[in-house]
Design an enzyme around this catalytic site. Sequence first.
Site, PDB file in Angstrom:
ATOM      1  N   SER A 114       0.806  -1.216   0.000  1.00  0.00           N
ATOM      2  CA  SER A 114       0.000   0.000   0.000  1.00  0.00           C
ATOM      3  C   SER A 114       0.845   1.276   0.000  1.00  0.00           C
ATOM      4  O   SER A 114       1.852   1.379   0.702  1.00  0.00           O
ATOM      5  CB  SER A 114      -0.919   0.019   1.224  1.00  0.00           C
ATOM      6  OG  SER A 114      -1.632   1.239   1.268  1.00  0.00           O
ATOM      7  N   ASN A 116     -15.497   1.329   4.891  1.00  0.00           N
ATOM      8  CA  ASN A 116     -14.105   1.543   4.518  1.00  0.00           C
ATOM      9  C   ASN A 116     -13.366   2.482   5.467  1.00  0.00           C
ATOM     10  O   ASN A 116     -12.186   2.732   5.288  1.00  0.00           O
ATOM     11  CB  ASN A 116     -13.982   2.036   3.068  1.00  0.00           C
ATOM     12  CG  ASN A 116     -14.371   3.489   2.906  1.00  0.00           C
ATOM     13  OD1 ASN A 116     -15.132   4.034   3.693  1.00  0.00           O
ATOM     14  ND2 ASN A 116     -13.861   4.107   1.868  1.00  0.00           N
ATOM     15  N   GLY A 129     -15.902  -5.096 -11.111  1.00  0.00           N
ATOM     16  CA  GLY A 129     -15.280  -5.224  -9.799  1.00  0.00           C
ATOM     17  C   GLY A 129     -16.283  -5.813  -8.836  1.00  0.00           C
ATOM     18  O   GLY A 129     -17.454  -5.997  -9.155  1.00  0.00           O
ATOM     19  N   ALA A 130     -15.793  -6.097  -7.656  1.00  0.00           N
ATOM     20  CA  ALA A 130     -16.649  -6.721  -6.656  1.00  0.00           C
ATOM     21  C   ALA A 130     -16.193  -6.265  -5.285  1.00  0.00           C
ATOM     22  O   ALA A 130     -15.255  -5.494  -5.145  1.00  0.00           O
ATOM     23  CB  ALA A 130     -16.555  -8.239  -6.778  1.00  0.00           C
ATOM     24  N   THR A 187      -9.586  -1.998   3.847  1.00  0.00           N
ATOM     25  CA  THR A 187      -9.458  -2.401   2.452  1.00  0.00           C
ATOM     26  C   THR A 187      -9.661  -3.910   2.335  1.00  0.00           C
ATOM     27  O   THR A 187     -10.032  -4.573   3.312  1.00  0.00           O
ATOM     28  CB  THR A 187      -8.100  -1.927   1.869  1.00  0.00           C
ATOM     29  OG1 THR A 187      -8.121  -2.101   0.457  1.00  0.00           O
ATOM     30  CG2 THR A 187      -6.925  -2.666   2.489  1.00  0.00           C
ATOM     31  N   SER A 191      -0.639   4.013   0.942  1.00  0.00           N
ATOM     32  CA  SER A 191      -1.329   4.851   1.929  1.00  0.00           C
ATOM     33  C   SER A 191      -0.403   5.388   3.019  1.00  0.00           C
ATOM     34  O   SER A 191      -0.479   6.576   3.343  1.00  0.00           O
ATOM     35  CB  SER A 191      -2.492   4.094   2.561  1.00  0.00           C
ATOM     36  OG  SER A 191      -3.529   3.906   1.632  1.00  0.00           O
ATOM     37  N   LYS A 202     -13.869  -5.090   3.912  1.00  0.00           N
ATOM     38  CA  LYS A 202     -14.878  -4.032   3.918  1.00  0.00           C
ATOM     39  C   LYS A 202     -16.266  -4.537   4.298  1.00  0.00           C
ATOM     40  O   LYS A 202     -17.024  -3.829   4.959  1.00  0.00           O
ATOM     41  CB  LYS A 202     -14.938  -3.322   2.567  1.00  0.00           C
ATOM     42  CG  LYS A 202     -13.741  -2.439   2.307  1.00  0.00           C
ATOM     43  CD  LYS A 202     -13.893  -1.690   0.998  1.00  0.00           C
ATOM     44  CE  LYS A 202     -12.693  -0.800   0.754  1.00  0.00           C
ATOM     45  NZ  LYS A 202     -12.907   0.076  -0.412  1.00  0.00           N
ATOM     46  N   ASP A 253     -16.465   5.609   0.031  1.00  0.00           N
ATOM     47  CA  ASP A 253     -16.283   5.238  -1.372  1.00  0.00           C
ATOM     48  C   ASP A 253     -17.343   5.867  -2.267  1.00  0.00           C
ATOM     49  O   ASP A 253     -17.058   6.260  -3.399  1.00  0.00           O
ATOM     50  CB  ASP A 253     -16.302   3.721  -1.554  1.00  0.00           C
ATOM     51  CG  ASP A 253     -15.037   3.033  -1.061  1.00  0.00           C
ATOM     52  OD1 ASP A 253     -13.981   3.685  -1.013  1.00  0.00           O
ATOM     53  OD2 ASP A 253     -15.118   1.838  -0.731  1.00  0.00           O
TER      54      ASP A 253
END
Length: 142
Positions: free
Chosen positions: A14, A85, A124-125, A61, A16, A65, A100
């Site tokens: 990550s 999230n 996406g999922a 993440t 982040s 989630k 999100d």
Amino acid sequence: MQVFGLVGNPVEHSLSPPMHEAAYAELGLDARYVTFEPSRADLATAIRGAEALGVAGLNVTIPFKQDVLSLVDADDLAERIGAVNTIDFTGGTVTGHNTDVAGVRRSFSYHDVPLAGQDAVVVGAGGAGRASAFALADAGLE
């Protein structure tokens, strides 16, 4: 010093932490951003441990989630989406949020992409995919 972090698995890749640390430095905040990588079986223990240690908040993440939803007092939006999230430990209650949806909305708005009357396909999922589908449907897309 305030401590914030990211919980997911895996998170060693990550970006982040350096992004948040740079922002804290730029803003002159006495804060740190760390990563936590529990197993799914240890997730509840990790969340309780972060609260007990005085962590101010966590970003959530993959793959957690949706799992985190049952471990926090989720706000209405996170509850409706079925995914969290962001976890806030500062209000006396462990509160789960979903930012999100706002991110999806803002990205289209920022790029002046009109949504009304359009069709969309979400590729996406998981929690982010659910939030994206929710944001688009809420904007009136098919």
